[in-house]
Structure formats: structure tokens, C-alpha cells
Design a protein around this motif. Structure first.
Motif, PDB file in Angstrom:
ATOM      1  N   GLU A 122     -64.097 -10.073  43.547  1.00 36.76           N
ATOM      2  CA  GLU A 122     -63.351  -8.834  43.743  1.00 36.76           C
ATOM      3  C   GLU A 122     -62.000  -8.854  43.035  1.00 36.76           C
ATOM      4  O   GLU A 122     -61.545  -7.847  42.513  1.00 36.76           O
ATOM      5  N   LEU A 123     -61.344 -10.010  43.019  1.00 34.19           N
ATOM      6  CA  LEU A 123     -59.969 -10.093  42.516  1.00 34.19           C
ATOM      7  C   LEU A 123     -59.884 -10.739  41.137  1.00 34.19           C
ATOM      8  O   LEU A 123     -58.796 -11.148  40.719  1.00 34.19           O
ATOM      9  N   CYS A 124     -61.008 -10.804  40.427  1.00 32.33           N
ATOM     10  CA  CYS A 124     -60.985 -11.452  39.112  1.00 32.33           C
ATOM     11  C   CYS A 124     -59.993 -10.768  38.178  1.00 32.33           C
ATOM     12  O   CYS A 124     -59.809  -9.558  38.216  1.00 32.33           O
ATOM     13  N   PHE A 125     -59.338 -11.576  37.373  1.00 31.51           N
ATOM     14  CA  PHE A 125     -58.337 -11.168  36.375  1.00 31.51           C
ATOM     15  C   PHE A 125     -57.053 -10.626  37.008  1.00 31.51           C
ATOM     16  O   PHE A 125     -56.207 -10.069  36.309  1.00 31.51           O
ATOM     17  N   GLU A 126     -56.897 -10.799  38.324  1.00 27.16           N
ATOM     18  CA  GLU A 126     -55.684 -10.336  39.009  1.00 27.16           C
ATOM     19  C   GLU A 126     -54.791 -11.497  39.434  1.00 27.16           C
ATOM     20  O   GLU A 126     -53.866 -11.324  40.234  1.00 27.16           O
ATOM     21  N   GLY A 127     -55.060 -12.695  38.908  1.00 24.07           N
ATOM     22  CA  GLY A 127     -54.124 -13.805  39.078  1.00 24.07           C
ATOM     23  C   GLY A 127     -54.282 -14.609  40.342  1.00 24.07           C
ATOM     24  O   GLY A 127     -53.270 -15.085  40.880  1.00 24.07           O
ATOM     25  N   HIS A 128     -55.519 -14.845  40.810  1.00 21.35           N
ATOM     26  CA  HIS A 128     -55.722 -15.550  42.068  1.00 21.35           C
ATOM     27  C   HIS A 128     -56.535 -16.838  41.954  1.00 21.35           C
ATOM     28  O   HIS A 128     -56.311 -17.768  42.727  1.00 21.35           O
ATOM     29  N   LEU A 129     -57.515 -16.916  41.067  1.00 27.87           N
ATOM     30  CA  LEU A 129     -58.575 -17.911  41.190  1.00 27.87           C
ATOM     31  C   LEU A 129     -58.072 -19.348  41.225  1.00 27.87           C
ATOM     32  O   LEU A 129     -58.423 -20.106  42.137  1.00 27.87           O
ATOM     33  N   PHE A 130     -57.287 -19.764  40.257  1.00 30.51           N
ATOM     34  CA  PHE A 130     -56.864 -21.167  40.231  1.00 30.51           C
ATOM     35  C   PHE A 130     -56.044 -21.518  41.468  1.00 30.51           C
ATOM     36  O   PHE A 130     -56.207 -22.612  42.043  1.00 30.51           O
ATOM     37  N   PHE A 131     -55.204 -20.605  41.912  1.00 30.15           N
ATOM     38  CA  PHE A 131     -54.417 -20.869  43.108  1.00 30.15           C
ATOM     39  C   PHE A 131     -55.316 -20.944  44.346  1.00 30.15           C
ATOM     40  O   PHE A 131     -55.064 -21.726  45.260  1.00 30.15           O
TER      41      PHE A 131
ATOM     42  N   GLU B 158     -48.657 -13.009  28.393  1.00 36.68           N
ATOM     43  CA  GLU B 158     -49.967 -13.627  28.149  1.00 36.68           C
ATOM     44  C   GLU B 158     -50.150 -14.880  28.986  1.00 36.68           C
ATOM     45  O   GLU B 158     -51.219 -15.119  29.548  1.00 36.68           O
ATOM     46  N   ARG B 159     -49.101 -15.658  29.114  1.00 35.41           N
ATOM     47  CA  ARG B 159     -49.216 -16.935  29.806  1.00 35.41           C
ATOM     48  C   ARG B 159     -49.509 -16.736  31.288  1.00 35.41           C
ATOM     49  O   ARG B 159     -50.503 -17.236  31.814  1.00 35.41           O
ATOM     50  N   PHE B 160     -48.659 -15.994  31.975  1.00 32.78           N
ATOM     51  CA  PHE B 160     -48.876 -15.829  33.408  1.00 32.78           C
ATOM     52  C   PHE B 160     -50.021 -14.863  33.693  1.00 32.78           C
ATOM     53  O   PHE B 160     -50.795 -15.068  34.632  1.00 32.78           O
ATOM     54  N   GLY B 161     -50.147 -13.820  32.899  1.00 29.86           N
ATOM     55  CA  GLY B 161     -51.150 -12.804  33.159  1.00 29.86           C
ATOM     56  C   GLY B 161     -52.579 -13.307  33.075  1.00 29.86           C
ATOM     57  O   GLY B 161     -53.492 -12.696  33.639  1.00 29.86           O
ATOM     58  N   THR B 162     -52.803 -14.414  32.373  1.00 32.70           N
ATOM     59  CA  THR B 162     -54.156 -14.970  32.249  1.00 32.70           C
ATOM     60  C   THR B 162     -54.313 -16.312  32.951  1.00 32.70           C
ATOM     61  O   THR B 162     -55.433 -16.803  33.098  1.00 32.70           O
TER      62      THR B 162
END
Length: 494
Positions: free
Chosen positions: A435-444, A66-70
Motif C-alpha cells: 500500500e505504501l510503496c514509493f512513499e518512503g517506508h519499506l527499509f525503515f 533523489e537521495r531521500f525520496g528513493t
């Protein structure tokens, strides 16, 4: 590993014993009540492959937590929370921060009891297992040189991937200082069976150098021989290793190498983008990834309840008005899609009773379709490589190529095509978000571009939109690890 609340009880001997046991336990269990030593386990090809499979399983669990996946989408503003369902005995309709991410969501994680402590220790456990495999593989008497090279290639790539993700979470972005001389992470290249060491953190520049060295070494060893059972997309190969390398180069702002590596994946992988007509249906499939996947680690196959408890469904899933999970799309994200964009269809709009002004009223919420089936964590897919090539091309002043790549992704989504090259940098950033939402990119992506997160819709933190730069854009090293290693320096402000 369990963390003691009282540091005084945290003795050196106990921790070392726990580390040794945890580092090997997953692949030393042969049957209930039976264990063998590391030396025995890793003395044969079959034993090493069992160990490698165990390492993949731990990697999958670490990423799908949950922590890393979100984390990246939550901190960046793509995600908000659902209200408590009517099945609860109290608090029905209230919206609160899930307990597991309460501190980090407010950019106020605690080193003494970090929300991310399990990710930190889990990552180094995976790295230690990779090092064990690397240390024993060359001596295998029953494996060919090709098989040995493939095993080492996969272990090196997993080691690099785990270090890279640790760097993303615990180190400021590469461009935080001009020469990337700020604190990176500890880079482990030997297992703890070689003796307990107390290393200091590398600089970010050195961390990235070691990550790239591991991946390029792996690429020289890959034979793309599938040695393990199960779907090929669940194991690293030369193509997915290059996809990782392209992402690393992008994070490093090494534009030429990012462009060349992403171009290599696009041109030579044999993988094609999903079509417009098939885009939604592909994401809605049960149990199998979309066709453009480059790496999606298989989820455990022991979920008999049918609720997706072992998949990303556990965080993003919707079953009924009274059975649903915690994470949904924010209006901040939804508003980015144009009326014609088919990706607007990637959300399940569902009414849920919500407490507003002490009254329960139905409010529509939007659940992503990416994780409604028995969905695994998406590590790499081809769309990202087009967006990497577009961004790198722009930085290399090849604006035509940047626009072309961006329009390939936009055109596939039936969004309007760009006709000029103005504001391409912002357009690429926003296209990655869509395109990449919920795949672990935005904050980075936000911190890599030296932007500030903007969390508007649904933010219930006292710190919704902190400004870049901030010491809170990285998480604290768990305090137990600091106590163990006097050379391990804590992040600023923790």
C-alpha cells in the motif's frame, strides 16, 4: 552547502560563516540584490510567515530529493533501475546505478563525501530556521496569541519531523538495544544566533523523548488557523501532527500510544479513505494529491517545461520509449499483488530497449503511477494510520481489530480478505509494503522489525541483501561535521 574535498582547507571560520548565511538566506532575500537582517525579518508577523513558508519550501526540497525520496524503497527492494535510453551517445541499454546514490545503494556510503551529505545539512538548516522562528514569535507586536500559537505549533512540528527523519537515517532502530541507549542524533532546540555550541549525540531513547515532547507541545498550541496562502494540505495542522506522532510511536514500539493516536486520526480527522472505484483515478490526477492525504508539501511552481522536473516525476516518470527516468518497480514488489488486487493497475508497463548478451532487446518495465503527474512527496495519508492501528492492535493482543483494519485496506484494494488471525504480523508488514510503496517506508519497516532486506530482481550491487543487524543500516555522519564538532561521534564502521 558545498563540501570541500580537501579537509585541510575546511577552516572553522569559513564554515561558521557559511552556516550563518545558509541558515537565513532563503527567507532573508526580499528582492534581487536586497537583504535584511534576521532581527528585521522576524520583527513582524508577515516577516515570520515568510520565514515559515521558506522553511516549508526547504523541507519539501529535502524530502523530494533523489537521495531521500528513493532511499527507503531502494534499500528495501521495491525499486530497480531503468537502462540508458537511446538518446545517449554511449552505453545505450546498459543498467547502472545512478551516480547520486551509488555508494549508499551498496550499503557503503562514505563519510568523506557522503551521498546523503546534503540531506544531513539540509535537515539541520531547516531545524535552525524553526528555532529562529520560535525564538522571535512570542515578541511579535502585530500577531494575536492564536496566531502566535499556530506559528509555534507548525515550527515545532517541522522541527520534530526533521529530527525524526534524521534519526531514521543516522541512528539504528529504536529496539536495536534493549533500553534504546545506543547513539541517536544531536537534537537542536536553539538557533545558532544563540551562540555556536558543540553538542554530543543524544541516545535514541532521549531523541525520541524530545521528538514526542515537541509534537505534544505543538498539539497543545494548534488552532488549525491557516495563516499562509496555498492549499491547506501543504501545511502541518493538528491532524497531520498526530499522524506524525502515531508514526513516531510505532517506530518506538509504544503500542498503546500508537494505537490511540492513529485511532484519533482515523476517527476525528474528517478524512476518509479513497474508494475502490476511485483509487486508480485519484492517483492519476494531475497536480493535486489523493483525497486521503494528510500532508503533501506543495512543489515549486516555477516548472515551465512540463516535464515534472520539480516533482517526484523527475525520478519515477515515463514520457516515451526514449524519455523516462531512473526508478521503476522491482518484480519483488510486483509479485506481492494478487491477481484481483487493483493496485496491480498502479503500474505503467512499458517496453524499453535493454542490453542483454550484447544485444538490444525490448524488455517491459513498470513505472509507478503515483508520480506520473506533477506529483509531490507524500508525507502522510490515512491508509498509513489504518496500518499503524492494525500493527499496534496486534501487539496489544487485539487480533480482531488488527484483522479488521488490515481487511479494510485489503478490501478497498479488492484483494482477498483474511478469514483468520494466523500470521497477522507478516500480513501487516506485507500490506504496508504494497500500500505504501514509493512513499518512503519499506527499509525503515524492515529494520524496525529486525528483518533483513531482500533485493533480488534487478539488484546490481555487490551487497544486495545484508543481514540484520548491520552497522551499514545507518549512514555516516558527513566527515566535515565530525571535524567541526569534536563531541560528534561517528557511526560504527565509518
Amino acid at each position: 552547502m558545498n563540501y570541500f574535498k580537501n579537509i585541510k582547507q575546511f577552516t572553522f571560520s569559513i564554515l561558521v560563516a557559511m552556516l550563518l548565511l545558509q541558515s537565513c538566506s532563503d527567507f532573508l532575500e526580499q528582492e534581487p540584490g536586497t537583504q535584511i537582517s534576521v532581527t528585521e525579518q522576524l520583527a513582524t508577523k508577515n516577516g515570520v510567515l515568510q520565514a515559515l513558508n521558506g522553511t516549508y519550501r526547504e523541507l519539501e526540497a529535502n524530502l523530494r530529493s533523489e537521495r531521500f525520496g528513493t532511499y527507503a524503497d531502494l534499500q528495501g527492494g521495491n525499486i530497480k533501475f531503468t537502462p540508458y535510453p537511446t538518446t545517449r551517445s554511449s552505453g545505450v541499454g546498459e543498467i547502472v546505478t545512478p551516480t547520486n546514490i551509488e555508494n549508499l545503494y551498496s550499503f557503503d556510503d562514505k563519510s568523506v563525501d557522503s551521498d546523503f551529505a546534503s540531506f544531513y545539512t539540509g535537515s539541520y538548516d531547516i531545524i535552525n530556521q524553526c528555532n529562529l522562528i520560535l525564538e522571535f514569535t512570542d515578541a511579535l507586536p502585530d500577531a494575536t496569541e492564536t496566531e502566535k500559537n499556530e506559528i509555534k505549533a507548525e515550527a515545532l512540528t517541522i522541527r520534530a519531523y526533521s529530527h525524526f527523519l534524521l534519526s531514521e537515517v543516522y541512528s539504528q532502530n529504536y529496539g536495536f538495544t534493549e533500553d534504546a541507549s545506543h547513539l541517536g542524533i544531536i537534537y537542536n532546540t536553539q538557533s545558532i544566533t544563540k551562540g555556536l555550541k558543540y553538542p554530543a549525540r543524544e541516545t535514541v531513547a532521549k531523541t525520541y523523548s524530545l521528538i514526542i515532547e515537541d509534537i505534544t507541545t505543538a498539539l497543545s498550541l494548534y488552532s488549525n488557523t491557516l495563516l499562509s496562502a496555498g492549499p491547506a494540505y501543504s501545511y502541518f495542522n493538528a491532524t497531520s501532527a498526530k499522524a506524525l506522532l502515531a508514526r513516531v510511536y510505532l517506530s518506538k514500539s509504544d503500542w498503546k500510544n500508537a494505537y490511540d493516536t492513529a485511532n484519533d486520526v482515523i476517527t476525528n480527522s474528517g478524512v476518509n479513505l479513497m474508494s475502490t472505484a476511485d483509487y486508480i483515478a485519484q492517483w492519476e490526477k494531475q497536480d493535486t494529491p489523493v483525497s486521503e492525504i494528510l500532508l503533501e508539501l506543495s512543489i515549486p511552481g516555477d516548472n515551465s517545461s512540463g516535464t515534472g522536473a520539480n516533482s517526484m516525476f523527475a525520478f519515477f516518470g515515463y514520457t516515451s520509449e526514449t524519455v523516462y527516468n531512473n526508478y521503476i518497480a522491482s518484480q519483488d514488489l510486483l509479485d506481492l499483488y494478487s491477481a484481483t488486487d487493483i493496485r496491480k493497475q498502479m503500474f505503467l508497463e512499458r517496453p524499453i530497449l535493454t542490453l542483454i548478451n550484447n544485444q538490444l532487446v525490448k524488455v517491459n518495465y513498470y513505472f509507478t503511477k503515483k508520480f506520473q503527474g506533477n506529483a509531490a512527496y507524500v508525507s502522510f495519508r490515512l491508509s498509513e494510520q489504518y496500518l499503524i492501528r492494525a500493527e499496534a492492535a496486534l501487539k496489544l493482543n487485539n487480533t480482531d481489530q488488527a484483522k479488521t483494519d488490515l481487511n479494510i485496506i485489503r478490501g478497498r484494494a479488492n484483494a482477498s480478505l483474511l478469514t483468520d488471525t494466523e500470521n497477522l504480523e507478516d500480513a501487516i508488514f506485507l500490506e504496508r509494503r504494497k500500500e505504501l510503496c514509493f512513499e518512503g517506508h519499506l527499509f525503515f519497516d524492515i529494520v524496525r522489525n529486525k528483518k533483513s532486506p531482500s533485493r533480488n530482481d534487478g539488484c546490481i550491487s555487490l551487497n544486495c541483501s545484508p543481514s540484520y543487524p548491520s552497522p551499514k543500516f545507518v549512514l555516516p555522519i558527513p566527515l566535515n561535521n565530525i571535524y567541526l564538532n569534536a563531541n560528534l561521534k561517528q557511526n560504527e564502521s565509518y
